[in-house]
Design an enzyme around this catalytic site. Structure first.
Site, PDB file in Angstrom:
ATOM      1  N   LYS A 116      22.539  44.873  30.362  1.00 14.77           N
ATOM      2  CA  LYS A 116      22.252  44.352  31.537  1.00 14.77           C
ATOM      3  C   LYS A 116      20.809  44.220  32.043  1.00 14.77           C
ATOM      4  CE  LYS A 116      23.120  46.684  35.676  1.00 14.77           C
ATOM      5  NZ  LYS A 116      22.154  46.585  36.224  1.00 14.77           N
ATOM      6  N   GLU A 185      24.950  42.371  43.746  1.00 15.33           N
ATOM      7  CA  GLU A 185      24.744  43.597  44.530  1.00 15.33           C
ATOM      8  C   GLU A 185      24.200  43.195  45.841  1.00 15.33           C
ATOM      9  OE1 GLU A 185      22.608  46.806  42.573  1.00 15.33           O
ATOM     10  OE2 GLU A 185      22.681  48.122  44.384  1.00 15.33           O
TER      11      GLU A 185
HETATM   12  O1  KIV Z   1      22.362  51.421  37.940  1.00 18.27           O
HETATM   13  C1  KIV Z   1      23.641  51.094  38.162  1.00 18.27           C
HETATM   14  O2  KIV Z   1      24.463  52.065  38.252  1.00 18.27           O
HETATM   15  C2  KIV Z   1      23.859  49.633  38.580  1.00 18.27           C
HETATM   16  C3  KIV Z   1      25.150  49.464  39.019  1.00 18.27           C
HETATM   17  C4  KIV Z   1      25.608  50.291  39.809  1.00 18.27           C
HETATM   18  C5  KIV Z   1      25.424  47.882  39.291  1.00 18.27           C
HETATM   19  O3  KIV Z   1      23.222  48.650  38.235  1.00 18.27           O
END
Ligand code: KIV
Length: 267
Positions: A116, A185
């Site tokens: 991500k 988010e």
């Molecule tokens: O780091 C994280 O936990 C996140 C999520 C909550 C989307 O990026």
């Protein structure tokens, strides 16, 4: 319960419009195993571990090595969920080459299925390069915790028409670049719904209302394990903090009082 079939990137994508994607964070082997046994589709090794596991104030200090260590532990605990590693601050911003090397380490060394990265239009070339090299990318737009200094704190984004349009453009850029899904988010529910309708890939909301294609929470927030932290978007499904405190106090009392270990615990 889990159906014992591995959640792959195509399976997650195919859920769009058919069913909700259920996601949670996990940072260690034991929790990952519990999360996976619950049939959670996507398990994110979030850089939020900087706060929940390492005690930092925000996500900025966590390093590649720390993220690799936790990702490998989670990957060992998960059989069916899609394991996504969060790329930490400065592991993908400096150059596309560095982003590719670091993303590759999550797959090659830690066993992640995908990575991500935070950011919209400006990050689209990076998303494209990773995807073209066989590394699936979960996008992340709206409130970007790695940019809290620029954003002035953890604030809901997209409240003005102009900002909402910018975030909608970010969503389309991340989709066009090949992300298989994206986290939304800290957005007004109506905007998150608009984005979810405008893109063909699933949206996974956190603090973005019910109109997303899925939801994600930090597992410590859901279980009440991160102190008193409970923003509006968090629902506590259990409050384990007080339970843990009670168990620890009882252990201390029994050791001090000589009642543990009893004969049944002794050889
Ligand atoms: O780091 C994280 O936990 C996140 C999520 C909550 C989307 O990026």
């Amino acid at each position: 319960m889990s159906d014992n079939v591995k959640w792959t990137v195509p399976r997650i994508r195919a859920l769009k419009g058919k069913g909700k994607i259920v996601s949670l964070t996990a940072y260690d082997f034991s929790t990952a195993r519990l999360v996976d046994e619950a049939g959670i589709h996507l398990v994110l090794v979030g850089d939020s571990l900087a706060m929940t596991m390492l005690g930092y104030e925000n996500t900025l200090p966590v390093t590649m090595n720390e993220m690799l260590l936790h990702t490998a532990a989670v990957a060992r605990g998960v059989k069916n969920g899609l394991v996504v590693a969060d790329m930490p601050f400065l592991s993908y911003q400096v150059s596309i080459e560095q982003a590719l090397m670091n993303a590759g380490r999550f797959v090659k060394e830690a066993g992640a299925d995908a990575v991500k990265i935070e950011g919209g239009s400006s990050r689209a070339p990076t998303v494209r390069a990773l995807v073209e090299n066989g590394i699936p990318v979960l996008g992340h737009i709206g409130l970007l915790p790695q940019s809290i200094n620029a954003m002035g704190g953890f604030k809901v984004q997209g409240k003005t028409a102009e900002d909402a349009q910018r975030i909608l453009d970010d969503a389309k850029a991340v989709e066009d670049a090949g992300a298989f899904a994206m986290v939304l988010e800290g957005l007004p529910a109506a905007l998150a719904g608009e984005i979810s309708a405008a893109v063909s890939v699933p949206t996974i909301g956190i603090g973005a209302g019910a109109n997303c294609d899925g939801q994600i929470l930090v597992v410590h927030d859901l279980l009440g394990l991160y102190g008193d932290f409970k923003p509006k978007f968090v629902k506590r499904y259990a409050n384990l903090g007080p339970e843990v405190r009670k168990a620890l106090a009882e252990y201390r009392k029994e050791v001090e009082g000589g009642t543990f270990p009893g004969p049944e615990h002794s050889y």
